[in-house]
Enzyme design. Structure first.
Site, mmCIF file in Angstrom:
data_model
loop_
_atom_site.group_PDB
_atom_site.id
_atom_site.type_symbol
_atom_site.label_atom_id
_atom_site.label_comp_id
_atom_site.label_asym_id
_atom_site.label_seq_id
_atom_site.Cartn_x
_atom_site.Cartn_y
_atom_site.Cartn_z
ATOM 1 N N CYS A 16 0.887 -1.247 0.005
ATOM 2 C CA CYS A 16 -0.031 0.017 0.012
ATOM 3 C C CYS A 16 0.861 1.245 0.071
ATOM 4 C CB CYS A 16 -0.663 0.228 1.135
ATOM 5 S SG CYS A 16 -2.077 -1.185 1.437
ATOM 6 N N GLY A 42 0.593 0.221 -5.107
ATOM 7 C CA GLY A 42 -0.793 -0.536 -5.131
ATOM 8 C C GLY A 42 -1.413 -0.116 -6.332
ATOM 9 N N ASN A 116 -0.631 1.541 5.688
ATOM 10 C CA ASN A 116 0.497 0.795 4.868
ATOM 11 C C ASN A 116 1.178 -0.303 5.840
ATOM 12 O OD1 ASN A 116 2.284 -0.016 2.900
ATOM 13 N ND2 ASN A 116 3.615 1.655 3.233
ATOM 14 N N GLY A 117 0.983 -1.276 5.672
ATOM 15 C CA GLY A 117 1.673 -2.395 6.366
ATOM 16 C C GLY A 117 0.662 -3.510 6.839
ATOM 17 N N CYS A 250 12.364 -1.331 6.429
ATOM 18 C CA CYS A 250 12.302 -2.535 5.377
ATOM 19 C C CYS A 250 13.481 -1.952 4.374
ATOM 20 C CB CYS A 250 11.272 -2.519 4.717
ATOM 21 S SG CYS A 250 11.197 -3.589 3.356
ATOM 22 N N TYR A 256 14.088 -2.494 -3.978
ATOM 23 C CA TYR A 256 13.116 -2.902 -4.911
ATOM 24 C C TYR A 256 11.792 -1.946 -4.991
ATOM 25 C CZ TYR A 256 9.377 -5.638 -7.262
ATOM 26 O OH TYR A 256 8.474 -6.232 -8.052
ATOM 27 N N SER A 297 13.188 -1.808 -12.043
ATOM 28 C CA SER A 297 13.656 -1.469 -10.696
ATOM 29 C C SER A 297 15.316 -1.878 -10.575
ATOM 30 C CB SER A 297 13.075 -2.364 -9.778
ATOM 31 O OG SER A 297 12.985 -3.624 -10.026
ATOM 32 N N ASP A 359 19.557 -7.909 -11.518
ATOM 33 C CA ASP A 359 18.275 -8.084 -10.984
ATOM 34 C C ASP A 359 17.912 -7.852 -9.672
ATOM 35 O OD1 ASP A 359 15.591 -8.214 -11.246
ATOM 36 O OD2 ASP A 359 15.224 -10.253 -12.003
ATOM 37 N N ASP A 360 17.120 -7.492 -9.283
ATOM 38 C CA ASP A 360 16.828 -7.241 -7.597
ATOM 39 C C ASP A 360 16.713 -8.135 -6.723
ATOM 40 O OD1 ASP A 360 13.926 -7.319 -7.878
ATOM 41 O OD2 ASP A 360 14.066 -5.429 -9.149
ATOM 42 N N CYS A 396 7.761 -12.267 4.230
ATOM 43 C CA CYS A 396 7.407 -11.124 4.884
ATOM 44 C C CYS A 396 6.109 -11.051 5.679
ATOM 45 C CB CYS A 396 7.649 -9.862 3.976
ATOM 46 S SG CYS A 396 7.508 -8.333 5.007
ATOM 47 N N CYS A 451 15.269 -3.480 8.783
ATOM 48 C CA CYS A 451 14.715 -4.870 8.811
ATOM 49 C C CYS A 451 15.491 -5.706 7.805
ATOM 50 C CB CYS A 451 13.340 -4.951 8.694
ATOM 51 S SG CYS A 451 12.611 -6.818 8.601
ATOM 52 N N CYS A 454 13.666 -11.034 5.717
ATOM 53 C CA CYS A 454 13.431 -11.970 4.557
ATOM 54 C C CYS A 454 14.645 -12.623 4.431
ATOM 55 C CB CYS A 454 12.697 -11.299 3.731
ATOM 56 S SG CYS A 454 13.260 -9.709 3.166
#
Ligand code: SF4
Length: 474
Positions: A16, A42, A116-117, A250, A256, A297, A359-360, A396, A451, A454
Site C-alpha cells: 500500500c 498498489g 500501509n503495512g 524495510c 526494489y 527497478s 536483477d533485484d 515477510c 529490517c 526475509c
C-alpha cells in the site's frame, strides 16, 4: 518498482501507499496527484476521503488512481483536509469493501483510516474483538485498529489511538482523520516509510517523498518510529505512543519497492541501488561484454555494476509498457508466458555477447529462468546473473506479498542449485553486509536500522498469529 508487478506472481509486491494533507483548499486534488505518484505501491484500489470540518466526502474504487477518479468526482470531495490510499492486498483480499481509507461512524462521530503495512497479531485481535461483539465490515488489518479505537473508553481520540496502537504488533504507517483532527503514526520499528512535508501553510504526509516533488511540497522530515502527530483545534503536537524500539526500516524499500526518485530514511533510492551494483561488482566480478538490468527497478544497480567494472551498460532488455491489467496469470504456465509478454531481449545488443544481467531479487526463480532463456535465444553467448539483494529465504509478515517459504527458491536450494535451475552461467547475490553498506545508513543501530528478516529470519517483532507462523514453518 516494476509497475507491472501486480501481474507477475513471481515478484515481491508492495502492499500500500498512503497520502494525507491538512490545511489546503485543494486537498482532494493534491491527494489525487500524491496517490498517482504512489501508484507503484498498489494498483488494486484507490481512495480519497476529505473533510470540510463538518462531514466527510468519500471516493473509493477498484483499479488505478486514474481509473477511480476523474475531473467530476474529484470535485465532489470537499474540504481542506484529506487522506488517500492505494492498495495492493496481501491480507484481506481484493474488492471495494477492502478499499481504503475505511470510514466508520462511531460514538464520537466519523472516522477515516488508511494504513500501509501489516499487523502480525491482527487475526488474534480480530477473533477477540468478534468474541466480544464487534462486527467487521472488511477483512483488512486496518479495521482491527478502527475497532480498537471505537471500543476504547479513553476520554479523547488521541488517547484512544494510543491505546489501540499499544495492542497491535507489526508494520504500519497510519493516517486517521475525523472532522476536526488528523492523526499520523508510525509503528515502533518504523518498518514502512512515512514522511512529512510543507506546502505553504499546509502539511503533507506520504509513504514516499516522490509524491512531495510531484505537488511541489518541501520535505520536512521522516516520521520517527513510535511517533504520533496530532493536528486538532489545540494545534499540532507530537508524542510517542510506545516505548522506544529498535528501528527496522524495510531494506527492500531501497532494493526494489520505492521509486528511484524517493528518499527513504533520508537516502535516495536510485543512489543506493547504484551503490548496490558497485558493491556487487566488487563482491562478484566477472568478465563480460555488456551489463544490462531487468527493467525498471534493476537499472540503477546495473548502471552501478557497469561503472564499477568498466563493462558498458546497455539496454539489453526492454519492457513492453502496454501490457494491461488483463494479464493476471494464476497458473505457472501462463506466468512463464507472461514474462515474454512483458520483456523483450534486444538482439542487436546481446547477440554474440557475454551478458551480465543484474536483477533485484529472485523469488521463485521462474522469472529469472525465462529472462535468461530470452537472452540466450537473442544470441547471448553467456549470461551471468548478479542479484542486488541477498537470497530471500523467509516470508515477510509486514506488508510485502511474499510466497510461503516452500515457494521461495533460496529457502530450499543452494546458490549453485539455483544457478542450475535458472540456467545461468554464473550467479551471485550481494551479501547482507554489502546491501546495508550500499544503503548507507550510519552504523550504531542493529542492522543499521533496517529490517533484514526475509534474508536472515530474524524478525524485528514477535510474530503472534498462528496463521502467520504456519506460513513461516512451511
Ligand atoms: S521481511 Fe523483508 S520485505 Fe518484509 S519488512 Fe523486512 S526487509 Fe522488508
Amino acid at each position: 518498482m516494476r509497475d507491472e508487478s501486480i501481474f507477475d506472481l513471481d515478484e515481491l509486491n508492495e502492499e500500500c501507499g498512503v497520502f494525507g494533507i491538512i490545511g489546503h483548499a485543494d486537498a482532494a486534488q493534491l491527494t489525487y496527484y500524491g496517490l498517482h505518484a504512489l501508484q507503484h505501491r498498489g494498483q488494486e484500489s484507490a481512495g480519497i476521503v476529505t473533510t470540510d470540518g463538518t462531514k466527510f466526502s468519500v471516493g473509493r474504487g477498484t483499479g488505478l488512481v486514474t481509473e477511480v477518479f476523474n475531473n467530476n468526482n474529484i470535485k465532489q470531495l470537499h474540504g481542506a483536509t484529506g487522506i488517500g490510499h492505494v492498495r495492493y492486498s496481501t491480507t484481506g483480499g481484493t474488492g471495494l469493501a477492502n478499499a481504503q481509507p475505511l470510514v466508520f461512524n462511531y460514538a464520537k462521530g466519523e472516522l477515516a483510516i488508511a494504513t500501509n503495512g501489516n499487523l502480525v497479531n491482527a487475526k488474534k485481535l480480530r477473533r477477540e474483538l468478534e468474541e466480544s461483539g464487534s462486527i467487521f465490515q472488511t477483512t483488512t488489518d486496518t479495521e482491527v485498529i478502527a475497532h480498537l479505537i471505537a471500543r476504547s473508553a479513553a476520554p479523547n481520540l488521541e488517547s484512544a489511538v494510543k491505546e489501540a496502537l499499544n495492542c497491535v504488533v507489526g508494520a504500519y504507517a497510519l493516517l486517521i482523520m475525523t472532522n476536526d483532527s488528523l492523526i499520523v503514526a508510525q509503528d515502533p520499528h518504523g518498518l514502512r516509510p512515512l514522511s512529512m512535508a510543507k506546502m505553504g501553510e499546509a502539511t503533507v504526509f506520504s509513504s514516499e517523498t516522490c509524491a512531495f516533488d510531484v505537488i511541489g511540497a518541501e520535505f520536512v522530515r521522516d516520521i520517527e518510529p513510535g511517533e504520533m502527530l496530532i493536528f486538532d483545534a489545540s494545534g499540532i503536537r507530537t508524542t510517542t505512543f510506545a516505548p522506544k524500539a529498535e528501528r527496522a526500516i524495510c531494506s527492500f524499500e531501497h532494493v526494489y519497492f520505492a521509486r528511484p526518485d524517493s528518499n527513504v530514511g533520508g537516502i535516495n533510492v536510485h543512489a543506493a541501488r547504484k551503490r548496490m551494483g558497485r558493491i556487487l561488482a566488487e563482491e562478484a566480478p566477472v568478465e563480460a561484454d555488456v551489463v544490462t538490468g531487468v527493467p525498471d527497478s534493476s537499472i540503477s544497480a546495473a548502471i552501478g555494476f557497469a561503472e564499477a567494472t568498466g563493462i558498458p551498460y546497455e539496454l539489453g532488455l526492454i519492457k513492453n509498457r502496454y501490457v494491461g491489467r488483463t494479464f493476471i496469470q494464476p497458473s505457472q504456465e501462463l506466468r512463464e508466458q507472461g514474462v515474454k509478454m512483458k520483456l523483450s531481449a534486444v538482439r542487436g545488443v546481446v547477440s554474440g555477447k557475454r551478458v551480465v544481467m543484474v536483477d533485484d531479487s529472485i523469488v521463485r526463480g521462474t522469472t529469472s529462468r525465462r529472462i535468461i532463456n530470452m537472452l540466450r535465444e537473442a544470441g547471448a553467448t553467456e549470461v551471468h546473473v548478479r542479484i542486488s539483494s541477498p537470497p530471500v529465504k523467509n516470508p515477510c509478515f509486514y506488508g510485502i506479498d511474499t510466497p510461503d517459504r516452500d515457494q521461495l527458491i533460496a529457502a530450499n536450494k543452494t546458490v549453485e542449485e539455483i544457478r542450475q535451475e535458472i540456467g545461468a552461467d554464473t550467479l551471485s547475490f550481494i551479501s547482507v553486509e554489502g546491501m546495508l553498506n550500499a544503503i548507507g545508513r550510519p552504523p550504531g543501530e542493529r542492522n543499521r536500522g533496517h529490517c533484514i528478516a526475509c534474508f536472515t529470519g530474524a524478525y524485528p517483532t514477535v510474530i503472534e498469529d498462528e496463521l502467520v507462523l504456519e506460513g513461516a514453518k512451511k
